[in-house]
Design a protein around this motif. Structure first.
Motif, PDB file in Angstrom:
ATOM      1  N   GLY A 145       0.802  -1.208   0.000  1.00  0.00           N
ATOM      2  CA  GLY A 145       0.000   0.000   0.000  1.00  0.00           C
ATOM      3  C   GLY A 145       0.841   1.267   0.000  1.00  0.00           C
ATOM      4  N   LEU A 146       1.904   1.275   0.813  1.00  0.00           N
ATOM      5  CA  LEU A 146       2.759   2.461   0.875  1.00  0.00           C
ATOM      6  C   LEU A 146       3.460   2.700  -0.460  1.00  0.00           C
ATOM      7  CD1 LEU A 146       4.372   2.169   4.432  1.00  0.00           C
ATOM      8  CD2 LEU A 146       2.598   3.752   3.669  1.00  0.00           C
ATOM      9  N   ALA A 147       3.903   1.614  -1.110  1.00  0.00           N
ATOM     10  CA  ALA A 147       4.554   1.756  -2.414  1.00  0.00           C
ATOM     11  C   ALA A 147       3.578   2.321  -3.446  1.00  0.00           C
ATOM     12  CB  ALA A 147       5.092   0.405  -2.883  1.00  0.00           C
ATOM     13  N   ASN A 148       2.337   1.841  -3.415  1.00  0.00           N
ATOM     14  CA  ASN A 148       1.326   2.373  -4.326  1.00  0.00           C
ATOM     15  C   ASN A 148       1.061   3.852  -4.061  1.00  0.00           C
ATOM     16  OD1 ASN A 148       0.563   0.158  -6.003  1.00  0.00           O
ATOM     17  ND2 ASN A 148      -0.446  -0.789  -4.250  1.00  0.00           N
ATOM     18  N   LEU A 149       1.010   4.209  -2.782  1.00  0.00           N
ATOM     19  CA  LEU A 149       0.745   5.593  -2.409  1.00  0.00           C
ATOM     20  C   LEU A 149       1.859   6.521  -2.893  1.00  0.00           C
ATOM     21  CD1 LEU A 149      -1.156   7.483  -0.802  1.00  0.00           C
ATOM     22  CD2 LEU A 149       0.198   6.970   1.230  1.00  0.00           C
ATOM     23  N   LEU A 150       3.104   6.097  -2.679  1.00  0.00           N
ATOM     24  CA  LEU A 150       4.245   6.924  -3.065  1.00  0.00           C
ATOM     25  C   LEU A 150       4.378   7.037  -4.584  1.00  0.00           C
ATOM     26  CD1 LEU A 150       6.872   5.633  -0.462  1.00  0.00           C
ATOM     27  CD2 LEU A 150       5.664   7.833  -0.441  1.00  0.00           C
ATOM     28  N   ALA A 151       3.865   6.043  -5.310  1.00  0.00           N
ATOM     29  CA  ALA A 151       3.991   6.055  -6.775  1.00  0.00           C
ATOM     30  C   ALA A 151       2.866   6.825  -7.467  1.00  0.00           C
ATOM     31  CB  ALA A 151       4.023   4.619  -7.297  1.00  0.00           C
ATOM     32  N   MET A 152       1.870   7.266  -6.726  1.00  0.00           N
ATOM     33  CA  MET A 152       0.732   7.943  -7.349  1.00  0.00           C
ATOM     34  C   MET A 152       1.110   9.246  -8.061  1.00  0.00           C
ATOM     35  SD  MET A 152      -2.286   7.136  -4.538  1.00  0.00           S
ATOM     36  CE  MET A 152      -3.539   8.151  -5.336  1.00  0.00           C
ATOM     37  N   PRO A 153       1.941  10.125  -7.442  1.00  0.00           N
ATOM     38  CA  PRO A 153       2.314  11.356  -8.164  1.00  0.00           C
ATOM     39  C   PRO A 153       3.042  11.062  -9.472  1.00  0.00           C
ATOM     40  CG  PRO A 153       2.841  11.541  -5.831  1.00  0.00           C
ATOM     41  CD  PRO A 153       2.474  10.117  -6.075  1.00  0.00           C
ATOM     42  N   GLY A 154       3.935  10.077  -9.456  1.00  0.00           N
ATOM     43  CA  GLY A 154       4.659   9.722 -10.661  1.00  0.00           C
ATOM     44  C   GLY A 154       3.732   9.199 -11.748  1.00  0.00           C
TER      45      GLY A 154
END
Length: 498
Positions: A145-154
């Motif tokens: 979940g954290l990886a998905n969250l951090l990748a959203m802006p990109g």
């Protein structure tokens, strides 16, 4: 079932089953994709949940099927152990549920703090949103979940290729079509679900314009989607890791099912839920899903509320909705293959957002103070940052803090007295989640129609879990035309119980 066919309610059940079928179809496929498995796996679970569990259920108007609440944990299983591991895990989880129902422990799941359950659902909602956000771009979710969250802006900044923009546009068409329909639909069409409108609209746009977007892949035959367990099933089920995951799924699925059943009971004045029978029925359903290689199931509040609102009267509605899913998948698989993946992701993004109930945490904070709100927030954060089981255990652990000031007087004594049609129940001591199953059984056993006097004059403490149960019981009884009076409630006690 014979009663449903001969009692003059078949017409209402038939109409309601069509509505539930239209709600369930896109959700079954979308939840399967969110779980990292082919969409037909979710459809098989919907068929079993409708036909088999519908016949056995202890909650006649609850509808069972694949649940967003288990998508996250299934995704992790499939990613780490492969799809073949899901069957043995579900067989074991289903067996645990059947045994739990036969041992009459269904009532204990109602003792789980509402703050924990809603915090868990909110955390799941966040994980679904940040995961399915990437599917809106025809991409695949990352490992956490954290990886998905951090990748959203990109993901947003990477809107450079035409195909990515096209997929995202199709997802937005679904979301705006769904929300727009729910806001502006005519009263005569209020039973047509927004999710269906969103999917149909996006599918038509993608088909008419021949858009280059990823579409749903389903086999020619639903029989081909059934995957029987591999050899060595018993040895796999004895693996400690498999047993741990099975217990987690059984616990979470049971809690979500029985809390959904309690919510469904508040929506109608018909037959109340038999929690132990419902628990065993869900176990049978998950056993069959395990043998078929499908997704786990729970009782689902979205489909169940649609069932009640559409006018269902008996379990026949849930059974028929499973028949319609089976018929659609068997006869029209080519139509399912036209649905864009981004459209299903759009539905799940909206579903995930709605699982994060800010209104519920405001209610907890206003009525019961900061501790339940802290439990809700801690459960949510731990579910997102670690995993589902850790989040739930942290929430349950924090909810135990409510007992600390009352450790020396945790017992609850109940005395009841009947005078004609008036029944008085006197409570003395501390009403906590430890005594909730016994208290709930006592209250539910009271005859309907007569006056009930709830004497809380000697009730020294009540926790928020029991207070919520009492509040719902009072509302349900009064809603059914049976009067309830409180005696001896003053100050904060009146606020908690009334």
């Amino acid at each position: 079932m014979l009663k449903a066919l001969s009692g003059g309610t078949f017409g209402r059940d038939f109409t309601a089953s069509i509505v539930v079928f239209l709600v369930a179809m896109p959700l079954c496929m979308g939840i399967a994709i969110a779980s990292g498995v082919p969409p037909e796996k979710g459809l098989i679970t919907g068929i079993i949940g409708g036909i088999v569990v519908g016949m056995l259920a202890g909650s006649p108007l609850q509808v069972s099927g694949p649940a967003a609440g288990l998508a996250v944990i299934v995704f992790e299983i499939v990613r780490e152990q492969g799809l073949s591991a899901l069957g043995p895990i579900l067989i074991l989880a289903g067996a645990i549920q059947v045994v739990a129902g036969l041992m009459r422990v269904g009532g204990w799941f109602r003792a789980i703090s509402p703050a924990v359950v809603h915090g868990m659902l909110a955390g799941i909602g966040v994980l679904i949103v940040v995961g399915q956000f990437h599917v809106l771009f025809d991409d695949v979710p990352l490992s956490s979940g954290l990886a998905n969250l951090l990748a959203m802006p990109g993901q947003l900044l990477g809107l450079s290729t035409g195909d990515t923009v096209t997929a995202f546009t199709v997802g937005l068409v679904t979301i705006f079509g769904m929300l727009g329909w729910e806001k502006f639909r005519p009263a005569a069409l209020k039973l047509v679900p927004g999710a269906l409108v969103g999917v149909v609209l996006a599918t038509l746009v993608a088909f008419i314009l021949s858009l280059p977007v990823a579409r749903v892949v389903v086999p020619e035959s639903i029989v081909a989607a059934v995957t029987l367990p591999e050899a060595g099933l018993f040895a796999t089920m004895m693996d400690p890791a498999v047993i741990t995951i099975a217990i987690a799924i059984a616990f979470i699925a049971s809690a979500e099912t029985l809390l959904s059943a309690a919510a469904v009971d508040r929506m109608h004045d018909g037959v109340r839920t038999n929690y132990n029978r419902e628990l065993s029925a869900q176990g049978v359903g998950n056993l069959l899903c395990g043998f078929a290689g499908a997704l786990p199931m729970t009782g689902v509040i979205v489909r169940s509320s649609a069932n009640v609102q559409a006018g269902a009267k008996t379990r026949m509605s849930a059974i028929l909705h499973g028949v319609w899913i089976l018929g659609f998948v068997a006869l029209l698989p080519w139509l399912l293959r036209e649905i864009p993946m981004a459209a299903l992701a759009g539905i799940l993004v909206v579903t995930g957002v709605r699982l994060v109930s800010v209104d519920h945490v405001k209610h907890l904070l206003h009525r019961y103070g900061p501790l339940p709100a802290i439990v809700w927030a801690a459960t949510l954060i731990c579910v997102v940052a670690t995993d589902l089981l850790t989040g739930v255990l942290v929430g349950i652990g924090l909810s135990l803090l409510e007992l600390v000031p009352h450790l020396k007087r945790l017992r609850l004594k109940m005395e009841d007295e009947s005078r004609g049609e008036t029944h008085e129940v006197a409570l003395r001591g501390s009403a906590t989640f430890l005594s909730l199953p016994k208290l709930s059984a006592k209250l539910d056993s009271l005859p309907t129609g007569g006056l009930v006097i709830l004497n809380v004059e000697r009730l020294g403490h009540i926790d928020h879990t029991t207070a919520e149960m009492l509040r719902e019981w009072v509302e349900r009884r009064r809603g059914g035309g049976s009067p309830v009076e409180l005696f001896g409630a003053t100050g904060r006690m009146r606020q908690l119980v009334a």
